[in-house]
Write a protein that holds these residues in place. Sequence first.
Motif, mmCIF file in Angstrom:
data_model
loop_
_atom_site.group_PDB
_atom_site.id
_atom_site.type_symbol
_atom_site.label_atom_id
_atom_site.label_comp_id
_atom_site.label_asym_id
_atom_site.label_seq_id
_atom_site.Cartn_x
_atom_site.Cartn_y
_atom_site.Cartn_z
ATOM 1 N N VAL A 1 45.077 26.512 40.257
ATOM 2 C CA VAL A 1 44.270 25.510 40.950
ATOM 3 C C VAL A 1 43.897 26.089 42.307
ATOM 4 C CG1 VAL A 1 44.181 23.197 41.961
ATOM 5 C CG2 VAL A 1 45.373 23.568 39.784
ATOM 6 N N CYS B 1 35.160 16.013 35.626
ATOM 7 C CA CYS B 1 35.344 16.618 36.956
ATOM 8 C C CYS B 1 34.870 15.752 38.116
ATOM 9 C CB CYS B 1 34.650 17.976 37.006
ATOM 10 S SG CYS B 1 32.847 17.877 37.083
ATOM 11 N N VAL C 1 39.248 22.823 43.230
ATOM 12 C CA VAL C 1 39.233 21.456 43.762
ATOM 13 C C VAL C 1 38.394 21.433 45.033
ATOM 14 C CG1 VAL C 1 40.641 19.571 44.660
ATOM 15 C CG2 VAL C 1 41.499 20.987 42.789
ATOM 16 N N LEU D 1 43.437 14.131 39.053
ATOM 17 C CA LEU D 1 43.594 15.592 39.123
ATOM 18 C C LEU D 1 44.897 16.010 38.445
ATOM 19 C CD1 LEU D 1 42.970 18.460 40.102
ATOM 20 C CD2 LEU D 1 43.984 17.832 42.312
ATOM 21 N N TYR E 1 35.783 22.827 37.673
ATOM 22 C CA TYR E 1 35.912 22.120 38.950
ATOM 23 C C TYR E 1 36.604 20.775 38.781
ATOM 24 C CZ TYR E 1 32.398 25.340 40.817
ATOM 25 O OH TYR E 1 31.709 26.452 41.209
ATOM 26 N N PHE E 2 37.126 20.296 39.910
ATOM 27 C CA PHE E 2 37.517 18.895 40.029
ATOM 28 C C PHE E 2 37.043 18.437 41.402
ATOM 29 C CE2 PHE E 2 40.004 15.207 40.984
ATOM 30 C CZ PHE E 2 40.067 14.539 39.772
ATOM 31 N N LEU F 1 37.009 15.758 44.293
ATOM 32 C CA LEU F 1 37.834 14.664 44.796
ATOM 33 C C LEU F 1 37.010 13.451 45.235
ATOM 34 C CD1 LEU F 1 40.366 16.695 46.966
ATOM 35 C CD2 LEU F 1 40.838 15.562 44.795
ATOM 36 N N VAL G 1 47.326 17.939 48.003
ATOM 37 C CA VAL G 1 47.047 18.446 46.648
ATOM 38 C C VAL G 1 48.107 19.465 46.242
ATOM 39 C CG1 VAL G 1 45.448 19.842 45.275
ATOM 40 C CG2 VAL G 1 44.567 17.975 46.717
#
Length: 201
Positions: free
Chosen positions: A143, A64, A88, A131, A108-109, A111, A160
């Motif tokens: 998402v 992540c 995100v 992602l 989670y991701f 950025l 995104v």
Amino acid sequence: MTGSAAPPDAMLALVEALRRLPGVGVKSAQRMTYHLLQHDRDGALRLSQALDHAVHGIRHCERCHTFTEQPVCATCLDPARDTRLLCVVETPADQAAVERTGTYRGLYFVLMGRLSPLDGVGVQDIGLPELLARVREGEVREVIVATNFTAEGEVTAHAVAEALRPLEGVRVTRLARGVPIGSELEYVDLGTIAHAFSERR
């Protein structure tokens, strides 16, 4: 003819180092330096050791991109997390703010930034390809784009959403407008963030 004594080079170096912190100007850095050296040398040593340990021991999670001391963070490894939800965010600080609400139980991701064409920050720089690869693994069904409600955050959210749009079976939502425009999640009260999650669209 007499003049004022110049501070030692080591003091000047410490002042300059402290000035690298956000919101710390010359005067504040000087006050911190004099305080640490005059009143709290033990605290200065502890600060030095903690910084050294953090810089050399903390990395980005392989899944992540948040901060962790292990290859994969505890959140990504938590079996109680809902793997169908992926939030995100721009930074680990934003992730921490969401976590403090206690209302989100997905993954989670991070950025690690936001799009800023004027500063030369593009989609490759914020991890958008990573992602997409993560979502293509197939478990994610929603998402939640939780970038900040700043101009750059909105541009990032749009990028995104557009990148994810061709993927079938993946719903893309955005935090509700309970979060004030121009604000950053890190500084928004927890109740507002929780409401923005529950009312996401």
